[in-house]
Design an enzyme around this catalytic site. Structure first.
Site, short mmCIF file in Angstrom:
data_model
loop_
_atom_site.label_atom_id
_atom_site.label_comp_id
_atom_site.label_asym_id
_atom_site.label_seq_id
_atom_site.Cartn_x
_atom_site.Cartn_y
_atom_site.Cartn_z
N ARG A 37 0.82 -1.22 0.00
CA ARG A 37 0.00 0.00 0.00
C ARG A 37 0.85 1.27 0.00
NH1 ARG A 37 -3.88 -1.62 4.63
NH2 ARG A 37 -5.05 -3.36 3.77
N ARG A 41 -3.36 5.95 0.25
CA ARG A 41 -4.01 7.03 0.99
C ARG A 41 -3.09 7.83 1.88
NH1 ARG A 41 -8.54 3.26 3.45
NH2 ARG A 41 -6.75 1.86 3.35
N ARG A 50 -6.82 11.23 -7.04
CA ARG A 50 -7.97 10.34 -6.92
C ARG A 50 -9.26 11.08 -6.58
NH1 ARG A 50 -8.81 5.53 -4.56
NH2 ARG A 50 -10.95 6.18 -4.90
N ASP A 86 -6.45 -3.44 -7.49
CA ASP A 86 -7.14 -4.01 -6.35
C ASP A 86 -7.37 -5.49 -6.62
OD1 ASP A 86 -8.82 -3.05 -3.76
OD2 ASP A 86 -9.82 -4.74 -4.73
N TYR A 161 -14.50 -13.18 -0.15
CA TYR A 161 -15.30 -12.01 -0.54
C TYR A 161 -16.55 -12.44 -1.30
CZ TYR A 161 -11.87 -8.46 0.79
OH TYR A 161 -11.04 -7.61 1.50
#
Length: 354
Positions: A37, A41, A50, A86, A161
């Site tokens: 990552r 963010r 973004r 992702d 998921y």
């Protein structure tokens, strides 16, 4: 000769990088560093580009993917870039009705619970993810001798998921299917293994120098269940990409009891979270594998002196390893100070210079 002994194709220009040398367990000029990552963010420049763009859409814009992937390389001087994407991108690409909801994660509209539901998981073709090929072509031109790591979600995590319908703390539906209908479970994971390996092949053929298989949720399983119900599918993924000769990394969270099995599944490099010291992880994994890790991401919120002290503990534990890639024990936390990451890269490079 092992799968990662010789360069081939587009990977040749990155072959002598510190990162790939460490993957091959060869002498390095310094311990290479990258962060899971790292393109995300924690970076203000990421938040800026973004702004107003949903996550899945951002993964399908080659120019944006290129810019985001390059940001941490420019800022932190890390030894490898990881492709911005992702783990659910290949599922979206084959038509699964899902979205990534802010603050929640991937949410699947119709969970997979029956054999009939398997029909929704068709094979992935390169045409389904042409934006990936385009972005990697752009990136390898920009990165030069810096390796690009491609990645995908492992069959178990993708299955979780799909079966749960989203993130889960206890994986109750997943385990119910795994224990209650082992034949359907095996068929589901086998199909996901095919989709995952196809997605990795696209990335390698476009120019990725290494690949990482993320099994984010597999730490929820006992070793016997992993060996019986998960390892065959993960091993299939690693076999399918072996012929390309790029290093294959395997990482999961809370997998201290599974480290040996994760290496046995076919990885060249085993990622270790922060819960197990690297010297102990090496004992569990056994010889013939490099290790990746494993500073606790939360340490970066402490003082620079504390970060250096904890970093030294990681490096000392890694001193006897055949190959070591410095990383966090999980992904960069969103509110991490980017300057702390930059200092960390510089400290590892400086203190391990040969």
């Amino acid at each position: 000769m092992s799968a990662i002994d010789s360069p081939s194709g587009q990977q040749t220009k990155t072959y002598d990088s510190a990162f790939l040398k460490a993957c091959r367990r060869e002498p390095v000029p310094h311990t290479p560093v990258w962060f899971m990552r790292q393109a995300g963010r924690s970076l203000p420049e990421y938040l800026k580009v973004r702004e107003g763009i949903p996550m899945l859409e951002s993964c399908m814009r080659p120019e944006l993917v290129t810019e985001i992937t390059l940001q941490p390389v420019r800022r932190h001087k890390v030894d490898a870039a990881i492709f911005f994407s992702d783990i659910v991108v290949p599922l979206k690409a084959i038509g699964v009705d899902l979205d990534i909801k802010p603050g929640v994660g991937p949410v699947v509209a119709e969970p997979i619970r029956s054999r009939a539901d398997l029909d929704r998981l068709r094979p992935l073709t390169p045409d389904d993810v042409r934006y990936v090929t385009e972005a990697i072509g752009m990136l390898t031109g920009e990165l030069g001798t810096t390796p690009l790591i491609g990645f995908a979600g492992a069959p178990f995590t993708l299955a979780s998921y799909l079966v749960e319908g989203g993130p889960s703390r206890n994986h109750e539906h997943t385990k119910a299917l795994m224990y209650g209908d082992p034949e359907l479970w095996a068929d589901l994971l086998d199909r996901l293994a095919d989709i995952t390996s196809a997605f990795l092949k696209v990335q390698i053929e476009a120019g990725a120098s290494a690949v990482q298989l993320f099994d984010s949720w597999v730490g929820a399983l006992a070793p016997a269940d992993y060996r019986r119900s998960v390892m065959p599918a993960s091993a299939k993924v690693f076999r399918e990409v072996e012929r390309y000769g790029v290093p294959r990394i395997h990482f999961g969270v809370g997998t201290g009891e599974l480290l040996g099995l994760m290496g046995e599944a076919g990885a060249d490099v085993v990622g270790v979270d922060w819960r197990v010291p690297l010297d102990e992880a090496a004992r569990r994994v056994g010889p013939g594998k490099a290790l990746q890790g494993n500073l606790d991401p939360a340490v970066l919120f402490s003082t620079p002196e504390a970060v250096e002290a904890k970093t030294r503990e990681v490096l000392d534990a890694a001193a006897g390893l055949e190959g070591h890639i410095f990383n966090l024990g999980h992904g960069v936390l969103p509110t991490t100070d980017p300057d702390a990451l930059t200092r960390l890269v510089d400290h590892v490079h400086t203190s391990t210079a040969r």
